[in-house]
Scaffold this active site. Structure first.
Site, PDB file in Angstrom:
ATOM      1  N   ASP A  98       4.966  19.993   7.938  1.00 59.59           N
ATOM      2  CA  ASP A  98       5.988  20.815   8.570  1.00 59.59           C
ATOM      3  C   ASP A  98       7.225  20.863   7.679  1.00 59.59           C
ATOM      4  OD1 ASP A  98       6.499  22.282  11.073  1.00 59.59           O
ATOM      5  OD2 ASP A  98       5.272  20.707  11.982  1.00 59.59           O
ATOM      6  N   ASP A 194       8.680  25.802   9.959  1.00 64.42           N
ATOM      7  CA  ASP A 194       9.218  25.859  11.308  1.00 64.42           C
ATOM      8  C   ASP A 194      10.273  26.966  11.423  1.00 64.42           C
ATOM      9  OD1 ASP A 194       9.411  24.452  13.962  1.00 64.42           O
ATOM     10  OD2 ASP A 194      11.491  24.186  13.308  1.00 64.42           O
ATOM     11  N   GLU A 245       6.139  30.012  10.982  1.00 64.44           N
ATOM     12  CA  GLU A 245       6.321  30.177  12.423  1.00 64.44           C
ATOM     13  C   GLU A 245       7.400  31.240  12.605  1.00 64.44           C
ATOM     14  OE1 GLU A 245       7.293  27.460  16.350  1.00 64.44           O
ATOM     15  OE2 GLU A 245       8.486  27.185  14.546  1.00 64.44           O
ATOM     16  N   HIS A 309       1.598  22.123  19.901  1.00 62.19           N
ATOM     17  CA  HIS A 309       2.469  21.099  20.477  1.00 62.19           C
ATOM     18  C   HIS A 309       3.594  21.681  21.329  1.00 62.19           C
ATOM     19  CE1 HIS A 309       4.597  22.499  16.958  1.00 62.19           C
ATOM     20  NE2 HIS A 309       5.679  21.873  17.354  1.00 62.19           N
ATOM     21  N   ASP A 310       3.818  22.994  21.251  1.00 63.52           N
ATOM     22  CA  ASP A 310       4.872  23.648  22.026  1.00 63.52           C
ATOM     23  C   ASP A 310       4.344  24.456  23.198  1.00 63.52           C
ATOM     24  OD1 ASP A 310       7.109  22.759  20.633  1.00 63.52           O
ATOM     25  OD2 ASP A 310       7.006  24.394  19.168  1.00 63.52           O
TER      26      ASP A 310
END
Length: 539
Positions: A98, A194, A245, A309-310
């Protein structure tokens, strides 16, 4: 279509703090990832995406970084990371990390200096203003926080503990590029970036007409220049894979980020499904897939995912996590692995793990959920009503510890886990899945093997049929003289799929199915059971 190794890859996301704990502190760790690499590899995975393990106060589970060049103690040491990278490569897999560079922690030395005085050399590393506008952040009612030290506001797109970096400052950009080189020189294989489209800010921070719609945070003028500079200064000098993302983006915008001639990113996540479709809506999903295919095919590469994960686990959010848990998990797996783009598997998805429903807000860790709860209760809403409204999309739905077996703590840890376990771990776990030849795990394994053996799943064109059907999702994938028909009954009702005459007459052998064999083909069409998935070869 230009062939690239990453287009043919399947990515497995590891949220390490919930993956496997080896030192008994209740948190997963890098050593735990190492110990489970053979399991990941057995699924057929090519690339592991590792969530942030950098030094962090952990306000937002590692997305608030205080030192980009170290490993937080919960995760292990830099030696653990180096060994992890070597072990991943030894198994023929790749590792991406990430890259969180829209913001840092407020404990980062840069911010500590920046906030110390208005004339500090690092003051301009962050965004400071004497007055705030009406923007809100993802996590708070205002994107600005007053700092008493200098009586000015700093900008934060997320929590108040996560101040945004000032990317218009070339010194900041060079600091980030140098940090990226540090990890790439170690041998990592790329980055998941991210909220990468938030780096550029609107000039002057004008008030928004509707501050509740926070799309003003992203896709602003200057973002493509930043990413092209990043590519030129760093990425083009390494053989790596990047995925951005990118919220608030349309296909027309998306191709600007990943167009194969633009020298920015390789591929992207968009969020038209996961951010804006709380429950399954087949017509909307079909429309989204068609627009993104029309806008991207032959120009840039897309990604396919329905949880991470979100976002709440797909079998709970979009399928049926009770009566048809296994069937719906396999059905959506078929969907994800046969649509155009790169499939992502989030840890536990491959065994059909479900979301959770804990009894109290105190049982949840998710900062976004807790902040929203406090905000709404402060407005006078009834607490239980607010709590109930937040359960379905709470991020902890996907963050509960990995369920390895039916022993204490699901085999995740010898101590109390950092986050409560899903109580169904006694019935849903890796040990059980590996012992059952008809499990969700082995179905994922078959799909991934099919993808490696059949280029039509990667490079084949996409042609949907039966667009108006409210239960059936059907489409062709075609590459040269190879043509497959994917049939999915995404409903809890047995449904007759009435195929066009031309299709019905050309159906050949079944490539894969998620139910035991059944005489489904009739003169009127194909009879599909609830959440049944079938792929046929077309003559």
């Amino acid at each position: 279509m230009d062939k690239r190794w990453w287009k043919e890859a399947v990515v497995y996301q590891i949220y390490w703090r919930s993956f496997f704990d080896t030192n008994g502190d209740g948190f997963g760790d890098l050593q735990g990832v190492i110990e489970k690499l053979d399991y990941v590899r057995s699924l057929g995975i090519d690339v592991i995406w590792l969530n942030p393990c950098y030094e962090s106060p952990d306000v937002d589970n590692g997305y608030d970084i205080s030192d980009y060049r170290s490993v937080m103690a919960k995760a292990g040491t830099m030696q653990d990371f180096d060994r992890l990278l070597a072990e991943v490569h030894a198994r023929g897999m790749k590792l991406i990390m990430d890259l969180v560079v829209n913001h840092t922690s407020d404990q980062h030395p840069w911010f500590q200096e920046s906030r110390s005085s208005k004339d500090n050399p690092k003051r301009d590393y962050y965004i400071w203003r004497s007055e705030k506008n009406n923007w809100r952040s993802y996590f708070t009612p205002s994107a600005w926080e007053l700092d008493d030290r200098t009586d000015e506001y700093y900008f934060h797109s997320f929590a108040t503990d996560q101040p945004d970096l000032n990317w218009s400052n070339p010194e900041v950009r060079e600091e980030i590029y140098d940090m990226m080189r540090f990890w790439l020189d170690k041998g990592i294989d790329g980055f998941r970036m991210d909220v990468i489209n938030l780096l550029a800010k609107q000039e002057g921070f004008p008030d928004a007409d509707n501050p509740g719609v926070i799309s003003y945070l992203g896709n602003n003028p200057g973002i493509h220049e930043y990413l092209q500079e990043m590519h030129e200064r760093v990425l083009e000098h390494y053989d790596v894979f990047t995925v951005g993302e990118i919220p608030f983006v349309s296909p027309e915008d998306g191709v600007l980020y990943v167009g194969e001639e633009r020298r920015e990113l390789n591929t992207l996540f968009h969020f038209e499904v996961c951010d804006y479709m709380a429950h399954w809506d087949i017509h909307r999903f079909k429309e989204i897939q068609q627009r993104w295919y029309d806008g991207m095919w032959g120009k840039g590469w897309n990604s396919q995912f329905l949880n991470n994960h979100d976002h709440t686990r797909l079998v709970t959010r979009f399928g049926n996590d009770a009566a048809y848990r296994v069937e719906s998990a396999k059905c959506f797996a078929t969907l994800l692995h046969t649509l155009p783009g790169m499939p992502y598997v989030y840890q536990g998805e491959e065994i059909g793990m479900t979301g959770v429903r804990f009894p109290s807000i105190d049982d949840y860790n998710d900062i976004a959920m807790k902040n929203k709860y406090r905000e709404e209760v402060a407005k006078g809403r009834e607490p239980q009503e607010v709590f109930e409204s937040l359960l379905h999309l709470a991020r902890d739905n996907s963050r509960t510890p990995m369920q390895w077996d039916d022993t204490a703590n699901a085999g995740f840890s010898k101590s109390k886990p950092w986050l409560k376990l899903n109580p169904n771990y006694r019935d849903i776990n890796v040990k059980q899945a590996l012992a059952d030849p008809d499990s969700v795990f082995y179905y994922y394994q078959k799909l991934i093997r099919l993808r490696k053996e059949n280029d039509v799943m990667v490079y084949g064109t996409y042609e949907p049929i039966l667009d108006d059907d409210a239960r059936i999702y059907a489409y062709y994938r075609t590459l040269g003289d190879v043509k497959w028909l994917v049939l999915l009954n995404i409903s809890e009702e047995e449904t007759l799929c009435r195929l066009p005459d031309a299709a019905a007459a050309r159906i050949g052998k079944t490539i894969i199915r998620n139910y035991p064999e059944w005489a489904a083909e009739t003169e009127d069409g194909v009879l599909l059971r609830p959440y049944e998935a079938r792929i046929y070869q077309i003559h």
